[in-house]
Design an enzyme around this catalytic site. Sequence first.
Site, PDB file in Angstrom:
ATOM      1  N   GLU A 104       0.818  -1.212   0.000  1.00 11.60           N
ATOM      2  CA  GLU A 104       0.000   0.000   0.000  1.00 11.60           C
ATOM      3  C   GLU A 104       0.855   1.266   0.000  1.00 11.60           C
ATOM      4  O   GLU A 104       0.657   2.162  -0.809  1.00 11.60           O
ATOM      5  CB  GLU A 104      -0.921   0.017   1.231  1.00 11.60           C
ATOM      6  CG  GLU A 104      -1.691   1.325   1.329  1.00 11.60           C
ATOM      7  CD  GLU A 104      -2.647   1.404   2.505  1.00 11.60           C
ATOM      8  OE1 GLU A 104      -2.543   0.591   3.444  1.00 11.60           O
ATOM      9  OE2 GLU A 104      -3.507   2.298   2.462  1.00 11.60           O
ATOM     10  N   ASP A 124      -0.704  -4.875   3.233  1.00 14.23           N
ATOM     11  CA  ASP A 124      -1.224  -3.673   3.884  1.00 14.23           C
ATOM     12  C   ASP A 124      -0.615  -3.674   5.291  1.00 14.23           C
ATOM     13  O   ASP A 124      -0.989  -4.491   6.135  1.00 14.23           O
ATOM     14  CB  ASP A 124      -2.756  -3.737   3.953  1.00 14.23           C
ATOM     15  CG  ASP A 124      -3.355  -2.425   4.448  1.00 14.23           C
ATOM     16  OD1 ASP A 124      -2.622  -1.633   5.062  1.00 14.23           O
ATOM     17  OD2 ASP A 124      -4.566  -2.213   4.232  1.00 14.23           O
ATOM     18  N   ILE A 126      -0.716  -1.574   7.837  1.00 15.83           N
ATOM     19  CA  ILE A 126      -1.723  -1.301   8.878  1.00 15.83           C
ATOM     20  C   ILE A 126      -3.054  -1.117   8.165  1.00 15.83           C
ATOM     21  O   ILE A 126      -3.262  -0.120   7.457  1.00 15.83           O
ATOM     22  CB  ILE A 126      -1.413  -0.028   9.698  1.00 15.83           C
ATOM     23  CG1 ILE A 126      -0.055  -0.140  10.394  1.00 15.83           C
ATOM     24  CG2 ILE A 126      -2.524   0.206  10.736  1.00 15.83           C
ATOM     25  CD1 ILE A 126       0.314   1.057  11.259  1.00 15.83           C
ATOM     26  N   ASP A 127      -3.933  -2.065   8.304  1.00 15.52           N
ATOM     27  CA  ASP A 127      -5.278  -1.872   7.775  1.00 15.52           C
ATOM     28  C   ASP A 127      -6.117  -1.350   8.930  1.00 15.52           C
ATOM     29  O   ASP A 127      -6.266  -2.028   9.956  1.00 15.52           O
ATOM     30  CB  ASP A 127      -5.850  -3.183   7.219  1.00 15.52           C
ATOM     31  CG  ASP A 127      -7.163  -2.918   6.512  1.00 15.52           C
ATOM     32  OD1 ASP A 127      -7.208  -1.990   5.680  1.00 15.52           O
ATOM     33  OD2 ASP A 127      -8.159  -3.590   6.821  1.00 15.52           O
ATOM     34  N   THR A 129      -5.804   2.411   9.472  1.00 22.17           N
ATOM     35  CA  THR A 129      -4.922   3.503   9.925  1.00 22.17           C
ATOM     36  C   THR A 129      -5.702   4.569  10.696  1.00 22.17           C
ATOM     37  O   THR A 129      -5.195   5.117  11.681  1.00 22.17           O
ATOM     38  CB  THR A 129      -4.181   4.128   8.718  1.00 22.17           C
ATOM     39  OG1 THR A 129      -3.399   3.098   8.118  1.00 22.17           O
ATOM     40  CG2 THR A 129      -3.271   5.265   9.131  1.00 22.17           C
ATOM     41  N   ASP A 254      -6.254  -4.325   0.936  1.00 20.87           N
ATOM     42  CA  ASP A 254      -7.198  -4.389   2.061  1.00 20.87           C
ATOM     43  C   ASP A 254      -7.851  -5.764   2.169  1.00 20.87           C
ATOM     44  O   ASP A 254      -8.159  -6.221   3.265  1.00 20.87           O
ATOM     45  CB  ASP A 254      -8.326  -3.359   1.894  1.00 20.87           C
ATOM     46  CG  ASP A 254      -7.829  -1.923   1.928  1.00 20.87           C
ATOM     47  OD1 ASP A 254      -7.057  -1.600   2.826  1.00 20.87           O
ATOM     48  OD2 ASP A 254      -8.239  -1.132   1.039  1.00 20.87           O
TER      49      ASP A 254
HETATM   50  O1  LIG Z   1      -5.966   2.787   4.620  1.00 16.51           O
HETATM   51  P1  LIG Z   1      -6.126   1.548   5.439  1.00 16.51           P
HETATM   52  O2  LIG Z   1      -6.389   1.849   6.862  1.00 16.51           O
HETATM   53  O3  LIG Z   1      -5.049   0.577   5.173  1.00 16.51           O
HETATM   54  O4  LIG Z   1      -7.421   0.751   4.847  1.00 16.51           O
HETATM   55  C1  LIG Z   1      -8.742   1.267   4.918  1.00 16.51           C
HETATM   56  C2  LIG Z   1      -9.561   0.424   5.860  1.00 16.51           C
HETATM   57  O5  LIG Z   1      -9.629  -0.896   5.443  1.00 16.51           O
HETATM   58  C3  LIG Z   1     -10.960   0.977   5.927  1.00 16.51           C
HETATM   59  O6  LIG Z   1     -11.764   0.164   6.721  1.00 16.51           O
HETATM   60  C4  LIG Z   1     -11.604   1.055   4.559  1.00 16.51           C
HETATM   61  O7  LIG Z   1     -12.850   1.671   4.670  1.00 16.51           O
HETATM   62  C5  LIG Z   1     -10.742   1.836   3.597  1.00 16.51           C
HETATM   63  O8  LIG Z   1     -11.329   1.778   2.314  1.00 16.51           O
HETATM   64  C6  LIG Z   1      -9.352   1.244   3.548  1.00 16.51           C
HETATM   65  O9  LIG Z   1      -8.549   1.994   2.660  1.00 16.51           O
HETATM   66 MG   LIG Z   2      -6.096  -1.012   4.315  1.00 18.49          MG
HETATM   67 MG   LIG Z   3      -3.096   0.437   5.374  1.00 21.61          MG
END
Ligand SMILES: O=P([O-])([O-])O[C@@H]1[C@H](O)[C@H](O)[C@@H](O)[C@H](O)[C@H]1O
Ligand SMILES: [Mg+2]
Ligand SMILES: [Mg+2]
Length: 340
Positions: A104, A124, A126-127, A129, A254
Amino acid sequence: MLCLAIFLEELHSSFSIFAFPASDFSSQILQRTSIMTDWTECMNYGIHIAREAREAILHAFRIKKAVMLKSSPADLVTETDQRVEKMLISAIHEKYPLHKFIGEESVAAGEQLILTDSPTWIIDPIDGTTNFVHRFPFVAISIAFTVKKQTEFGIVYSCVEDRLYSAQRGRGAFCNDIPITTSGQEDITKSLLVTEIGSERDELALSIMTSNLHRLLEIPIHGIRAVGTAAVDMCLIATGGADAYYHIGMHCWDIAASALIVCEAGGVVIDTNGSEFDMMARRVIAASSSSVAHRISQVIRAFPCQRDDELHAPPPKKSTIDHTTDSNKVHKTGSGQRRL
Ligand SMILES: O=P([O-])([O-])O[C@@H]1[C@H](O)[C@H](O)[C@@H](O)[C@H](O)[C@H]1O
Ligand SMILES: [Mg+2]
Ligand SMILES: [Mg+2]
């Protein structure tokens, strides 16, 4: 030459390839053929480094974070996202130098997103963030591994909960090594749904998102939840904790790992338009049954999103927000610092 190198790398990556008795040549050939598709060693290594990355995330979870913006004022990134991704990629690269990566934060920094037939780690770091920034305790590391564009294994580590979800293609899904299965629910009116609001804030996306909620709630369904991490949301479907998940606008990193986890737990993963799931299309429904998945696809609409493999992301913008642990309040940085 490159093909030969990749072949040798695959042999090397595959499990105990040199452990056969030299006497039985034909059985070696047979076993090698099946072992060629065994990526257990890579998966175990992925789990090992995810555990190390979790330590870094948990440490940073409690301390001051500088926050940068990516595609929108609600698309956040921190130095920890970037550092953990580099940590993971360099550890994997050292062990498997010919493997490719889609990360990512590397893509956000301008790297091209191309999924080839080569062994590829989709990461990813940190999913969730936004959760991480606010210390809302659901953040995950998501690691998928593809070969010939097919996901071979997926790892989702929900760091604060200490729940490690994993699945290898054809071998079932697990949470902390215990097998998991979806609820098997076939009736949408008895279903608990999960979705995410995402980071899109334009008029069209907002109105489609809210009208989707409206249409689903009036079916009626039991309820809708949002945890703040797409990877964990999908794993909740895999455990049977909820019956279906839908999301428009997320990215391949994700959901690549959790899509396999859902399928291996007995669930169904499709595009929101009812067609076959395409991890680059930025649309997904994951459900306990085909009937629930297709019912959702008949009710919701998707707003247009640029495919992941057509993305050209601008680099993240400089820090605009700080989340501190001392006051636990948000303050803006830059000219004329302001406390809210
Ligand atoms: O940016 P990130 O925290 O890795 O990932 C996000 C998370 O999964 C969030 O729940 C989702 O609604 C966003 O579309 C993603 O981009
Ligand atoms: Mg994510
Ligand atoms: Mg992320």
